[in-house]
Design an enzyme around this catalytic site. Structure first.
Site, PDB file in Angstrom:
ATOM      1  N   ASN A 131       0.822  -1.202   0.000  1.00 57.09           N
ATOM      2  CA  ASN A 131       0.000   0.000   0.000  1.00 57.09           C
ATOM      3  C   ASN A 131       0.867   1.267   0.000  1.00 57.09           C
ATOM      4  OD1 ASN A 131      -1.958   1.913   0.256  1.00 57.09           O
ATOM      5  ND2 ASN A 131      -3.065   0.889   1.879  1.00 57.09           N
ATOM      6  N   ASP A 132       1.421   1.585   1.135  1.00 58.31           N
ATOM      7  CA  ASP A 132       2.205   2.820   1.221  1.00 58.31           C
ATOM      8  C   ASP A 132       3.347   2.851   0.210  1.00 58.31           C
ATOM      9  OD1 ASP A 132       0.657   3.892   3.238  1.00 58.31           O
ATOM     10  OD2 ASP A 132       1.877   3.044   4.850  1.00 58.31           O
ATOM     11  N   VAL A 133       3.974   1.703  -0.030  1.00 62.13           N
ATOM     12  CA  VAL A 133       5.163   1.700  -0.888  1.00 62.13           C
ATOM     13  C   VAL A 133       4.827   1.877  -2.367  1.00 62.13           C
ATOM     14  CG1 VAL A 133       6.571   0.364   0.714  1.00 62.13           C
ATOM     15  CG2 VAL A 133       5.241  -0.824  -1.051  1.00 62.13           C
TER      16      VAL A 133
END
Lengths: 472, 93
Positions: A400-402
């Protein structure tokens, strides 16, 4: 004369260990490097036993046997999925051992101890205790025994500061204290160290774990090195020093990958608080078309999987992006099956690995290696990020964040400026995530907005990929 | 041996560690870290000596505990690193 022989032997062991670490440069030689390191360590321990005439001390031999037995059992029987916990646990043991050695030297020996010994001893007590309690908290977090969200006490920052201040006072005082002031000398550094370790580690949330783990790893080296100074032990100083600075380098690499500093992580700046998390909706990039998103039904999911299958079927080049979600659902085996299937059809498949994906440095590589994905397919972010542009499908598995493009545009959010994998540049993006909730950083991901070239397959990644495999 | 020998050694070791790790690819970061972790158990050497020369029973018991913990660290660390590295394979051509 004989003493010099043992000194030379120690030196040879240090050189051996250094060359062992050098062999860790490449996956082809890394295993040999580890064996060289282990062999040198064994020789060094035997040399210590003989040169100090310890061999007759049965209790010590039994202790070593016991430790070796427990260590082997842990290493052999702990599941690969529990690797982050195990590494943290072993690390904590190393820290505790260093602290205890310092304690024994400071309180147990009859000989007079110098100021330097007391100073380094007190430092070793503090650092060893921090390593121990910090690692144990990290183990509890990684093992899901306590929440992986950052736990923030009231006045956490002040508490940290106060503890550090006390430590800064206690260490020099311990160095000049009289021998009888054992309490000052030993108990205070231990207690303060333990408290600081807990304060440090409970503050760190899930996605920041790679940084915390490598920092604790470094601390265990520093604890060993200072204990080496306390005991005037050449070998321990050299090896502890190497481990300590190596850990700092690794921590720096992790921080760079998250565009944050170690201070940010320890003060919890990288994650939004829970309240901010709920209102984080307004920060998305807004570059993608915004139509209302229907609630997925069984049919719509099946249709989406059909569509994803068709898109992949027409693709020539595919990049798979794994994240912590893959570890959680154990989807690496399905990922490997998909890889095999796609390659059998003559497609080019690569993996793009973000440096902080997962819960420890290099976590994704270990999981995929376990599923027998050849390591030449695992590409680090720097080398693969420009390739998304001419990639037909980016298949995101539990990341997600990456992969969040908002990192490039949403200033003021914790992930702003963090280097991300450019999946949004691929012709199609297929996302197999649990849900569309913001990731750990709490920043909404614009990839979740409906768009023509994005297919969301929500649910357990292993299950979704299993179904997807049937369509390929 | 001069008093400065060990501090200088420590600095040299730190520089060596810095140089060594900078070259390791991110692919191997986990095994590298767990290998380093095993090496930090080198404190076992200090534990053995300290315990062997400890006088009181209390110190000896504590020292033995330190030896147990450090040996778990060393043995477990190297073994688990080997277990991980064994899994890294190239594509069969």
């Amino acid at each position: 004369m004989q003493e010099n022989i043992y000194k030379l032997l120690d030196l040879a062991c240090v050189i051996g260990i250094v060359s062992g670490i050098r062999l860790m440069n490449s996956p082809k030689t890394a295993r040999r490097g580890n064996l060289v390191g282990a062999g040198c360590m064994l020789i060094a321990i035997i040399a210590t036993l003989i040169s100090n005439q310890i061999v007759p001390a049965k209790a010590l031999l039994i202790s070593m046997g016991l430790g070796a037995g427990i260590g082997c059992l842990l290493a052999v029987y702990v599941a690969m999925t529990q690797m982050p916990q195990l590494v943290a646990l072993l690390n904590g043991f190393g820290g505790a051992a260093s602290a205890i050695v310092a304690f024994v030297v400071l309180t147990g020996s009859t000989a007079a101890i110098s100021g330097v010994t007391r100073l380094t001893g007190a430092i070793a007590l503090v650092v060893g205790s921090v390593t121990f309690s910090g690692s144990i908290v990290a183990v509890a977090k990684l093992d899901g025994r306590i929440t992986s969200l950052p736990i923030i006490l009231r006045g956490h920052f002040i508490l940290n500061l106060l503890t550090l201040m006390f430590i800064a006072i206690v260490i020099p005082v311990a160095a000049v204290a009289s021998r009888n002031a054992t309490i000052m000398l030993c108990v205070l550094p231990i207690v303060l160290g333990l408290i600081f370790g807990v304060l440090l580690a409970i503050r760190v949330g899930g996605a920041d774990m790679p940084i915390a783990i490598s920092l604790l790893n470094s601390l265990s080296g520093i604890a060993a090195a200072t204990v080496g100074l306390t005991t005037s032990n050449f070998l321990v100083v050299a090896v502890g020093g190497i481990v300590g600075s190596a850990g700092i380098v690794l921590t720096k690499i992790m921080c760079r990958a998250m565009n944050s500093s170690i201070i940010d992580v320890l003060t919890g700046k990288t994650a939004l608080s829970t309240t901010a998390r709920a209102s984080a909706g307004s920060v998305d990039a807004g570059t993608l078309s915004k139509t209302t998103q229907g609630v997925p039904t069984a049919e719509s999911i099946a249709a989406d999987i059909d569509e994803a299958g068709a898109v992949i079927g027409g693709a020539k080049k595919i990049i798979i992006v794994p994240g912590y979600g893959m570890a959680l659902s154990q989807a690496q085996f399905q990922v490997k099956q998909i890889l095999t299937r796609l390659e059998a059809k003559g497609k080019e498949v690569k993996f793009a690995i973000h440096p902080v994906a997962g819960r420890m440095p290099g976590h994704m590589n270990v999981l995929l290696a376990e599923a027998e994905v050849p390591y030449d397919k695992l590409c680090p972010m720097e080398s693969v990020n420009d390739e998304f542009r001419d990639t037909d499908v980016a298949l995101v598995v539990g990341a997600n964040d990456v992969v969040n493009p908002a990192a490039k545009t949403a200033s003021g959010t914790p992930i702003y400026g963090m280097p991300v994998l450019n999946v949004d540049e691929a012709a199609y993006v297929i996302i197999c995530n649990k849900d569309t909730c913001p990731g750990y950083a709490g920043v909404k991901n614009p990839l979740y907005l409906p768009a023509k070239n994005i297919i969301l397959l929500l649910g357990d990644a292993a299950e979704t990929l299993g179904k997807l495999l049937e369509k390929l | 041996m001069s008093d400065l020998f060990l501090p200088i050694l420590l600095i040299l070791a730190a520089v060596a560690g810095y140089k060594l790790i900078s070259d390791v690819p991110s692919l191997l970061h986990t095994p590298l870290m767990s290998g380093m972790n095993a090496l930090s158990g080198v404190t076992v050497s200090g534990a053995l000596v300290a315990t062997a020369f400890a006088v009181s029973t209390q110190s000896q018991v504590l020292g033995c505990a330190a030896v147990v913990l450090a040996t778990i660290n060393v043995a477990g660390g190297f073994l688990v690193t080997d277990r991980m590295l064994k899994m890294f394979k190239r594509e069969k051509l």
